[in-house]
Design a protein around this motif. Structure first.
Motif, mmCIF file in Angstrom:
data_model
loop_
_atom_site.group_PDB
_atom_site.id
_atom_site.type_symbol
_atom_site.label_atom_id
_atom_site.label_comp_id
_atom_site.label_asym_id
_atom_site.label_seq_id
_atom_site.Cartn_x
_atom_site.Cartn_y
_atom_site.Cartn_z
ATOM 1 N N LEU A 172 -4.864 1.666 -8.820
ATOM 2 C CA LEU A 172 -6.191 3.022 -8.469
ATOM 3 C C LEU A 172 -6.615 3.494 -7.072
ATOM 4 O O LEU A 172 -6.272 4.769 -6.591
ATOM 5 C CB LEU A 172 -7.564 2.833 -9.575
ATOM 6 C CG LEU A 172 -7.143 2.757 -11.405
ATOM 7 C CD1 LEU A 172 -7.947 2.728 -11.417
ATOM 8 C CD2 LEU A 172 -6.526 4.487 -11.688
ATOM 9 N N ASN A 173 -7.460 2.735 -6.644
ATOM 10 C CA ASN A 173 -8.306 3.613 -5.456
ATOM 11 C C ASN A 173 -7.006 2.481 -4.215
ATOM 12 O O ASN A 173 -6.900 4.162 -2.945
ATOM 13 C CB ASN A 173 -8.783 1.730 -4.732
ATOM 14 C CG ASN A 173 -10.121 1.920 -5.676
ATOM 15 O OD1 ASN A 173 -11.290 2.891 -5.053
ATOM 16 N ND2 ASN A 173 -10.390 1.252 -6.518
ATOM 17 N N THR A 174 -5.444 2.363 -4.302
ATOM 18 C CA THR A 174 -4.219 2.465 -3.646
ATOM 19 C C THR A 174 -3.455 3.898 -3.583
ATOM 20 O O THR A 174 -3.870 4.016 -2.662
ATOM 21 C CB THR A 174 -3.872 0.899 -3.272
ATOM 22 O OG1 THR A 174 -3.950 0.449 -3.325
ATOM 23 C CG2 THR A 174 -2.369 1.986 -2.459
ATOM 24 N N PHE A 175 -3.864 4.168 -4.891
ATOM 25 C CA PHE A 175 -3.283 5.378 -5.028
ATOM 26 C C PHE A 175 -4.066 6.723 -4.973
ATOM 27 O O PHE A 175 -3.190 7.619 -4.762
ATOM 28 C CB PHE A 175 -3.235 5.391 -6.794
ATOM 29 C CG PHE A 175 -2.863 7.519 -6.739
ATOM 30 C CD1 PHE A 175 -1.399 7.458 -6.962
ATOM 31 C CD2 PHE A 175 -3.400 7.237 -8.135
ATOM 32 C CE1 PHE A 175 -0.832 8.934 -7.407
ATOM 33 C CE2 PHE A 175 -3.190 9.392 -7.890
ATOM 34 C CZ PHE A 175 -1.886 9.455 -7.704
ATOM 35 N N HIS A 176 -5.568 6.834 -4.921
ATOM 36 C CA HIS A 176 -6.506 7.785 -4.649
ATOM 37 C C HIS A 176 -6.126 7.709 -3.147
ATOM 38 O O HIS A 176 -6.297 8.596 -2.599
ATOM 39 C CB HIS A 176 -7.738 7.741 -5.324
ATOM 40 C CG HIS A 176 -8.899 8.638 -4.330
ATOM 41 N ND1 HIS A 176 -9.386 7.982 -3.720
ATOM 42 C CD2 HIS A 176 -9.497 9.663 -5.320
ATOM 43 C CE1 HIS A 176 -10.268 9.235 -3.754
ATOM 44 N NE2 HIS A 176 -10.271 9.992 -4.343
ATOM 45 N N GLY A 177 -6.351 6.547 -2.307
ATOM 46 C CA GLY A 177 -6.451 6.783 -1.063
ATOM 47 C C GLY A 177 -5.548 7.739 0.132
ATOM 48 O O GLY A 177 -5.560 8.317 0.037
ATOM 49 N N LEU A 178 -3.883 6.660 -1.093
ATOM 50 C CA LEU A 178 -2.990 7.476 -0.556
ATOM 51 C C LEU A 178 -3.248 8.984 0.146
ATOM 52 O O LEU A 178 -3.063 9.684 0.694
ATOM 53 C CB LEU A 178 -1.811 6.934 -0.272
ATOM 54 C CG LEU A 178 -1.387 5.375 -0.348
ATOM 55 C CD1 LEU A 178 -0.140 5.161 -0.923
ATOM 56 C CD2 LEU A 178 -0.748 5.578 1.754
ATOM 57 N N ARG A 179 -3.464 9.342 -1.658
ATOM 58 C CA ARG A 179 -3.749 11.008 -2.069
ATOM 59 C C ARG A 179 -4.388 11.802 -0.823
ATOM 60 O O ARG A 179 -4.565 13.401 -1.637
ATOM 61 C CB ARG A 179 -3.037 10.982 -3.388
ATOM 62 C CG ARG A 179 -2.112 10.966 -4.425
ATOM 63 C CD ARG A 179 -1.172 11.468 -3.887
ATOM 64 N NE ARG A 179 0.309 11.645 -4.756
ATOM 65 C CZ ARG A 179 1.012 12.091 -4.779
ATOM 66 N NH1 ARG A 179 0.274 12.499 -6.074
ATOM 67 N NH2 ARG A 179 1.857 11.470 -6.239
ATOM 68 N N SER A 180 -5.549 11.138 -1.064
ATOM 69 C CA SER A 180 -6.830 11.707 -0.395
ATOM 70 C C SER A 180 -6.366 12.142 0.938
ATOM 71 O O SER A 180 -7.393 12.035 1.946
ATOM 72 C CB SER A 180 -7.813 11.169 -0.266
ATOM 73 O OG SER A 180 -7.878 10.624 -2.098
ATOM 74 N N VAL A 181 -5.542 11.001 1.636
ATOM 75 C CA VAL A 181 -5.666 11.254 3.339
ATOM 76 C C VAL A 181 -5.544 13.198 3.982
ATOM 77 O O VAL A 181 -4.811 13.724 3.169
ATOM 78 C CB VAL A 181 -4.154 10.764 3.229
ATOM 79 C CG1 VAL A 181 -3.951 11.348 5.131
ATOM 80 C CG2 VAL A 181 -4.545 9.303 3.306
ATOM 81 N N ASP A 182 -5.929 13.053 4.304
ATOM 82 C CA ASP A 182 -5.807 14.850 5.716
ATOM 83 C C ASP A 182 -4.862 14.860 5.507
ATOM 84 O O ASP A 182 -3.875 15.053 6.323
ATOM 85 C CB ASP A 182 -6.889 14.353 6.396
ATOM 86 C CG ASP A 182 -7.061 15.924 6.901
ATOM 87 O OD1 ASP A 182 -6.567 17.638 6.580
ATOM 88 O OD2 ASP A 182 -8.143 16.593 7.185
ATOM 89 N N LYS A 183 -4.159 16.479 4.945
ATOM 90 C CA LYS A 183 -2.473 16.611 4.986
ATOM 91 C C LYS A 183 -2.525 17.425 6.350
ATOM 92 O O LYS A 183 -1.717 17.169 7.170
ATOM 93 C CB LYS A 183 -2.340 18.012 3.792
ATOM 94 C CG LYS A 183 -3.241 17.557 2.558
ATOM 95 C CD LYS A 183 -1.426 16.540 2.179
ATOM 96 C CE LYS A 183 -1.751 16.136 1.044
ATOM 97 N NZ LYS A 183 -0.692 14.807 0.522
ATOM 98 N N ASP A 184 -4.013 17.927 6.878
ATOM 99 C CA ASP A 184 -3.763 18.976 8.407
ATOM 100 C C ASP A 184 -3.291 17.574 9.065
ATOM 101 O O ASP A 184 -2.935 17.913 10.192
ATOM 102 C CB ASP A 184 -5.227 18.895 8.286
ATOM 103 C CG ASP A 184 -6.056 20.410 7.443
ATOM 104 O OD1 ASP A 184 -4.381 20.626 7.285
ATOM 105 O OD2 ASP A 184 -6.501 21.490 7.616
#
Length: 261
Positions: A144-156
């Protein structure tokens, strides 16, 4: 002068961390020694330490500890590796998320204790069933935290990296992975806690070795000092695991302002 002040602050911090546990032990010893609490109900800390010394001297405690440690580490490595890989895949691929995440979330809601009878039926009462339960326990926090961490990376930041000509590998190494690392390490920290929490459950499955077995066996003979010793061992191992996770955070998140002093 600054170095001396830093050392003083560090010593004070360490003292504060252990202040409450030490006070609890002192009060516990006084309450039992004064007769306010029966030693049959709760043995004094010194009696627990004496039991630990005796079991260490005859090699029994060390044997059970090493067996439990091996089980815990195997469960962590297997479950953690699978959780990280699947979290990595679903975090970077929308298709993989659609295929896998819903199923994983459904399995996550099943209480692990409810699976114990099935695990015994499937794998018997050997070591594999214990490792399976531990791997399952540590899998979900890391996933869960790996998934969330990757999706939370700043797109900018990702777009900026592309503008500066970073390759896909360069983007992952310099932007995506560092950005996801705080969440991944939180998942590891949670998994270390679950690892010890479910180890005692796993070691009740017709086990003849391990700290959990030692504790349960002591219950049969009303050896409360050994029972409390086993419980305290889990608490100490959990604290050591948390300290190790904290060291990893300080090492790999030096750039993060939340981990800078």
């Amino acid at each position: 002068m600054k170095l001396i002040n830093k050392i003083k602050i560090s010593l004070i911090d360490h003292f504060i961390v252990w202040l409450i546990p030490v006070l609890v032990l002192v009060v516990w010893q006084i309450v039992v020694q004064s007769g306010w609490l029966s030693s049959r109900v709760m043995p004094a800390p010194l009696d627990v330490i004496s039991a630990g010394v005796t079991l260490t001297a005859n090699g029994e405690l060390i044997h059970h500890f090493l067996v439990s440690l091996q089980r815990a580490l195997l469960g962590l490595v297997i479950g953690g590796s699978i959780g990280f890989i699947l979290g990595f895949i679903t975090g970077l691929s929308k298709l993989a998320e659609n295929l896998l995440d819903s199923t994983i979330q459904m399995i996550r809601t099943i209480p692990l204790l409810a699976l114990v009878p099935l695990v015994i039926l499937w794998f018997g009462i050997g070591e594999f069933s214990k490792i399976f339960l531990l791997a399952l326990a540590v899998f979900f926090p890391i996933y869960l935290n790996t998934f969330h961490g990757l999706r939370s990376v700043d797109k900018d930041l990702i777009e900026m990296g592309k503008v500066y000509g970073l390759s896909p590998y360069g983007l992952f190494k310099n932007i995506i992975l560092p950005g996801a690392m705080p969440s991944i390490l939180v998942g590891l920290r949670m998994s270390l806690g679950f690892m010890w929490l479910y180890l005692i459950v796993a070691e009740t499955i017709a086990s003849s070795e391990g700290i959990g077995y030692m504790t349960m066996n002591a219950r049969e003979f009303l050896q409360t000092d050994i029972m409390v010793l086993g419980i305290l061992l889990y608490a100490v191992l959990g604290k050591i695991s948390d300290i190790l996770a904290s060291i990893l955070e300080k090492k790999y998140l030096k750039w993060h302002k939340g981990y800078q002093k």
